[in-house]
Motif scaffolding. Structure first.
Motif, PDB file in Angstrom:
ATOM      1  N   VAL A 187    -131.509 -51.647 -81.951  1.00  9.29           N
ATOM      2  CA  VAL A 187    -131.529 -50.698 -80.833  1.00  9.29           C
ATOM      3  C   VAL A 187    -132.966 -50.341 -80.521  1.00  9.29           C
ATOM      4  N   LEU A 188    -133.172 -49.581 -79.482  1.00  5.07           N
ATOM      5  CA  LEU A 188    -134.513 -49.146 -79.127  1.00  5.07           C
ATOM      6  C   LEU A 188    -135.053 -48.211 -80.194  1.00  5.07           C
ATOM      7  N   ALA A 189    -136.274 -48.453 -80.630  1.00  3.76           N
ATOM      8  CA  ALA A 189    -136.880 -47.605 -81.641  1.00  3.76           C
ATOM      9  C   ALA A 189    -137.214 -46.244 -81.055  1.00  3.76           C
ATOM     10  N   ASP A 190    -137.172 -45.219 -81.915  1.00  4.27           N
ATOM     11  CA  ASP A 190    -137.470 -43.864 -81.450  1.00  4.27           C
ATOM     12  C   ASP A 190    -138.881 -43.766 -80.891  1.00  4.27           C
ATOM     13  N   GLU A 191    -139.822 -44.476 -81.544  1.00  2.42           N
ATOM     14  CA  GLU A 191    -141.194 -44.379 -81.062  1.00  2.42           C
ATOM     15  C   GLU A 191    -141.374 -44.986 -79.688  1.00  2.42           C
ATOM     16  N   ASP A 192    -140.467 -45.904 -79.289  1.00  2.00           N
ATOM     17  CA  ASP A 192    -140.550 -46.467 -77.942  1.00  2.00           C
ATOM     18  C   ASP A 192    -140.156 -45.449 -76.882  1.00  2.00           C
ATOM     19  N   LEU A 193    -139.214 -44.560 -77.248  1.00  4.19           N
ATOM     20  CA  LEU A 193    -138.720 -43.581 -76.292  1.00  4.19           C
ATOM     21  C   LEU A 193    -139.491 -42.279 -76.320  1.00  4.19           C
ATOM     22  N   CYS A 194    -140.243 -42.041 -77.385  1.00  2.65           N
ATOM     23  CA  CYS A 194    -140.991 -40.795 -77.491  1.00  2.65           C
ATOM     24  C   CYS A 194    -142.182 -40.820 -76.544  1.00  2.65           C
ATOM     25  N   CYS A 195    -142.481 -39.691 -75.979  1.00  3.95           N
ATOM     26  CA  CYS A 195    -143.612 -39.562 -75.057  1.00  3.95           C
ATOM     27  C   CYS A 195    -144.411 -38.337 -75.470  1.00  3.95           C
ATOM     28  N   ALA A 196    -145.051 -38.436 -76.611  1.00  2.26           N
ATOM     29  CA  ALA A 196    -145.758 -37.297 -77.177  1.00  2.26           C
ATOM     30  C   ALA A 196    -147.186 -37.244 -76.652  1.00  2.26           C
ATOM     31  N   GLY A 197    -147.835 -36.098 -76.879  1.00  2.00           N
ATOM     32  CA  GLY A 197    -149.232 -35.958 -76.497  1.00  2.00           C
ATOM     33  C   GLY A 197    -149.405 -35.221 -75.185  1.00  2.00           C
ATOM     34  N   TYR A 198    -150.650 -34.851 -74.912  1.00  2.00           N
ATOM     35  CA  TYR A 198    -150.984 -34.097 -73.705  1.00  2.00           C
ATOM     36  C   TYR A 198    -151.020 -35.016 -72.493  1.00  2.00           C
ATOM     37  N   THR A 199    -150.398 -34.597 -71.425  1.00  2.00           N
ATOM     38  CA  THR A 199    -150.346 -35.379 -70.202  1.00  2.00           C
ATOM     39  C   THR A 199    -151.235 -34.726 -69.154  1.00  2.00           C
ATOM     40  N   ARG A 200    -152.331 -35.377 -68.778  1.00  2.00           N
ATOM     41  CA  ARG A 200    -153.183 -34.872 -67.715  1.00  2.00           C
ATOM     42  C   ARG A 200    -152.570 -35.220 -66.363  1.00  2.00           C
ATOM     43  N   LEU A 201    -152.757 -34.335 -65.397  1.00  2.00           N
ATOM     44  CA  LEU A 201    -152.216 -34.601 -64.071  1.00  2.00           C
ATOM     45  C   LEU A 201    -152.839 -35.849 -63.466  1.00  2.00           C
ATOM     46  N   SER A 202    -154.100 -36.106 -63.794  1.00  2.00           N
ATOM     47  CA  SER A 202    -154.774 -37.290 -63.256  1.00  2.00           C
ATOM     48  C   SER A 202    -154.213 -38.578 -63.838  1.00  2.00           C
ATOM     49  N   ASP A 203    -153.433 -38.483 -64.939  1.00  2.00           N
ATOM     50  CA  ASP A 203    -152.814 -39.670 -65.535  1.00  2.00           C
ATOM     51  C   ASP A 203    -151.439 -39.957 -64.951  1.00  2.00           C
ATOM     52  N   CYS A 204    -150.938 -39.056 -64.118  1.00  2.00           N
ATOM     53  CA  CYS A 204    -149.625 -39.249 -63.494  1.00  2.00           C
ATOM     54  C   CYS A 204    -149.821 -40.005 -62.174  1.00  2.00           C
ATOM     55  N   PRO A 205    -149.300 -41.221 -62.050  1.00  2.22           N
ATOM     56  CA  PRO A 205    -149.546 -42.019 -60.833  1.00  2.22           C
ATOM     57  C   PRO A 205    -149.087 -41.322 -59.561  1.00  2.22           C
ATOM     58  N   GLU A 206    -147.940 -40.633 -59.611  1.00  5.36           N
ATOM     59  CA  GLU A 206    -147.423 -39.991 -58.403  1.00  5.36           C
ATOM     60  C   GLU A 206    -148.335 -38.859 -57.940  1.00  5.36           C
ATOM     61  N   ILE A 207    -148.789 -38.029 -58.869  1.00  7.78           N
ATOM     62  CA  ILE A 207    -149.665 -36.914 -58.510  1.00  7.78           C
ATOM     63  C   ILE A 207    -151.014 -37.433 -58.037  1.00  7.78           C
ATOM     64  N   GLN A 208    -151.538 -38.437 -58.720  1.00 10.37           N
ATOM     65  CA  GLN A 208    -152.820 -38.998 -58.312  1.00 10.37           C
ATOM     66  C   GLN A 208    -152.716 -39.650 -56.933  1.00 10.37           C
ATOM     67  N   THR A 209    -151.611 -40.334 -56.667  1.00 14.42           N
ATOM     68  CA  THR A 209    -151.418 -40.973 -55.363  1.00 14.42           C
ATOM     69  C   THR A 209    -151.367 -39.946 -54.245  1.00 14.42           C
ATOM     70  N   ALA A 210    -150.632 -38.845 -54.457  1.00 15.22           N
ATOM     71  CA  ALA A 210    -150.523 -37.810 -53.434  1.00 15.22           C
ATOM     72  C   ALA A 210    -151.880 -37.164 -53.150  1.00 15.22           C
ATOM     73  N   CYS A 211    -152.610 -36.830 -54.216  1.00 18.12           N
ATOM     74  CA  CYS A 211    -153.926 -36.200 -54.029  1.00 18.12           C
ATOM     75  C   CYS A 211    -154.906 -37.164 -53.374  1.00 18.12           C
ATOM     76  N   LEU A 212    -154.852 -38.442 -53.768  1.00 17.23           N
ATOM     77  CA  LEU A 212    -155.764 -39.432 -53.197  1.00 17.23           C
ATOM     78  C   LEU A 212    -155.494 -39.637 -51.716  1.00 17.23           C
TER      79      LEU A 212
END
Length: 395
Positions: free
Chosen positions: A26-51
């Protein structure tokens, strides 16, 4: 000894404890985990809208205007050229303005700083400062006064251009951006993309379960199961068939929930619409829905125009000394009108003497032809002369 005989002896030897086990993929837990700090500039949708907002503001012409008794007129001089064409010697005007807007909306958490450079009292450059180099220091005991520290050196805010977006609750002169509002949405979008990537990267499509009859204690441990996989199941070449003992193994296919079942697409689409609503951009700019002209024109008027107005006011405050001069963006250039509609409006103005021929040709992208004269139809007369028409005068 062939493989079948070896397997029988291994799994059904006399005196061995019989048991049943399974090995799942099955899919490993680490594949589904999304840990860590997420900067807004790393989000493609937010960066696309601002750009997109930054690119549109950067594409508009900046006019130097002057108040006169007969209305506001455009001024063309070295100052207007400096601001509209060559504000910074290391980048084009469009790049310069886009950098300011991106810093204000995204990188600078609602703040962007530009340092004017002069020589003998003449403006020579407008240098945009990256967000990492700027710190805002409120004066002790004051919510109104502050210093702008660039590379650790405090400066008076009157000596720089400070563009602020979404005023802070306590320090109204400081912008706070949309970090708090968009943080949870950015996390959701990142988690959704991580889930999609995990499904696409899975080595087992769909997942399978391998049942082992009479699993010995040797294969009851993780090391034993790993040995079993390496011996029989893991193919040397992708797509290669398995060669396993018929009496020793039973393979079952398990179909897990698909991305459609998990509603990943619907959830991500909803988050994209939320990002678009918060930033004030049409959802179709983020790949959701189809282009709509009315929605685009409303976006220009309700989002681009207020941002451009805030920028032009700060530019005017910090750069223009004359009380009759001001800077103005040409927001009308971003409106989406078809050529026929523009032509019809201008022709109607030409019939009333509001537009001349060369003005009409300019808006439909034709070169001037010397048509500078304003003309009116003969039946258009001033209102106070309406009673003097010959057809109304009785002899």
């Amino acid at each position: 000894m062939n493989v079948r005989d070896w397997a029988r002896g291994l799994f059904r030897g006399r005196g061995q404890k019989r048991s049943a086990g399974s090995v799942g993929f099955v899919l490993a837990d680490e594949d589904l985990c999304c840990a860590g700090y997420t900067r807004l500039s790393d989000c493609p949708e937010i960066q696309t809208a601002c750009l997109r907002i930054a690119e549109l503001i950067g594409s508009m012409t900046i006019h130097l205007m002057s108040n006169t008794d007969e209305g506001d007129v455009r001024i063309v001089n070295e100052l207007s050229r400096m601001i509209d064409i060559t504000p910074c010697d290391t980048m084009t005007r469009s790049q310069w303005m886009a950098a300011i807007v991106m810093t204000m909306l995204l990188y600078g958490k609602g703040n962007a700083v530009v340092v004017p450079h002069t020589s003998d009292g003449i403006l020579t450059a407008l240098e945009p400062i990256s967000a990492d180099r700027v710190t805002f220091i409120p004066e002790k005991g004051s919510y109104r006064r502050y210093k702008v520290a660039i590379d650790g050196v405090p400066r008076d805010p009157e000596a720089v251009l400070h563009f602020a977006y979404n005023p802070d609750r306590n320090y109204l002169w400081k912008g706070q951006g949309m970090q708090v509002t968009l943080k949870a949405i950015a996390d959701n979008l990142k988690q959704g993309q991580a889930t999609v990537n995990a499904f696409l990267r899975s080595n087992w499509k769909p997942s399978i379960i391998v049942k082992v009859d009479a699993l010995t204690e040797e294969f009851a441990s993780p090391e034993g199961r790993k040995k079993l996989l390496e011996t029989y199941i893991h193919p040397q070449t992708p797509g290669e068939p398995w060669m396993i003992p018929a009496e020793a193994f039973a393979v079952e296919q398990v179909r897990p929930l698909s991305l459609a079942d998990l509603a990943i697409r619907d959830t991500m689409e909803m988050d994209k619409r939320t990002v678009a609503a918060v930033l004030g951009v049409p959802a179709f700019l983020l790949g959701v829905g189809a282009f709509n002209r009315e929605e685009w024109n409303n976006f220009v008027q309700s989002k681009i125009r207020p941002l451009a107005l805030a920028i032009q006011q700060e530019l005017t405050r910090g750069l223009i000394l004359s009380p009759k001069w001001y800077l103005q963006f040409n927001t009308w250039s971003l409106m989406d009108y078809d050529l026929k509609s523009v032509s019809d409006i201008l022709l109607a103005g030409a019939d009333r003497g509001y537009v001349n021929g060369d003005e009409w040709r300019d808006r439909v992208h034709l070169t001037p032809a010397g048509l500078k004269e304003y003309k009116v139809l003969e039946n258009y007369i001033p209102a106070d002369m309406s009673g003097q028409q010959k057809k109304l005068v009785q002899e």
